[in-house]
Design an enzyme around this catalytic site. Sequence first.
Site, short mmCIF file in Angstrom:
data_model
loop_
_atom_site.label_atom_id
_atom_site.label_comp_id
_atom_site.label_asym_id
_atom_site.label_seq_id
_atom_site.Cartn_x
_atom_site.Cartn_y
_atom_site.Cartn_z
N SER A 161 53.70 75.20 -70.29
CA SER A 161 53.33 76.20 -71.29
C SER A 161 52.13 76.98 -70.78
CB SER A 161 52.97 75.51 -72.61
OG SER A 161 52.34 76.40 -73.52
N TYR A 174 47.69 69.63 -77.47
CA TYR A 174 48.88 70.22 -76.84
C TYR A 174 48.53 70.77 -75.47
CZ TYR A 174 53.03 73.15 -76.26
OH TYR A 174 54.19 73.73 -75.78
#
Length: 272
Positions: A161, A174
């Site tokens: 990501s 995250y």
Amino acid sequence: MAEKTAGKGRFGDFSVGEDVHVEEMKNRGVLIAGGTSGIGLAAARIFLSEGARVVLAGRNAARGEAALRDLAGGERASFISADLREPSACGALARQAKERLGRLDVLMNSAGVYREEAAEELTEASYAEVMDTNVKGTMFLSRAALPFLRETKGNIVNVASDAGVQGNYLCSLYCASKGAVVLYTRALAIEAARFGVRVNCVAPGDVLTPMTEAQIQKAPTREEGLSAMASVYPLGRIGTAEEIAAVAYFLASPKASFVTGACWSVDGGLTA
């Protein structure tokens, strides 16, 4: 006819020549963790269109069956239910996938969960939820698949990501998980290179998937949520699962035969 070049390099023997790009994915075996929706499902559609045989893996059997109906891949597509937070399940999945496919050429680790949480509010439960899925699952499924990938000189494509290469607000957990995926990709690529196994990852920005839809539910309307999310992207919009999957497919294909240890940003210029 092109001649082949062979030799011995720092990390082992190599052979490059006319057969590098002879075929794409016809009859190759592909295992996609998190393949029942989003980027994983979009990638499965591309692999199948190129003649590959695909096993989808996920926790929810109903979603798995729905994905197979959507793909309409016939005998070339199947689903295996597995909780990849458990190392034993990762081992069983890799073995079952190899048995069904006959060979394993590509592992795509796209299973993941997203969670927004202030660092001061971090709990052990949220840590386990995110890290076990995003990191533990990726690492242990890769470990289980590597012996089979060595047989075919296959490759791994991990889904990281933009949050794995830069910090995001209220997203430290995250970010840490996806940062781990990026560096695991680079380190494993070095280890696996001597066996002819390539390891790469894609780092998407926001993508229109069920995960994104859940994020924008806090906005007054869906349109306002999407508009606000798109406003930070130089290209003026967020991505699609198909766009990310296309890059993942390229990295898995013979066209990327000299690409390993790479983290490809597919984020509309967000991290430029």
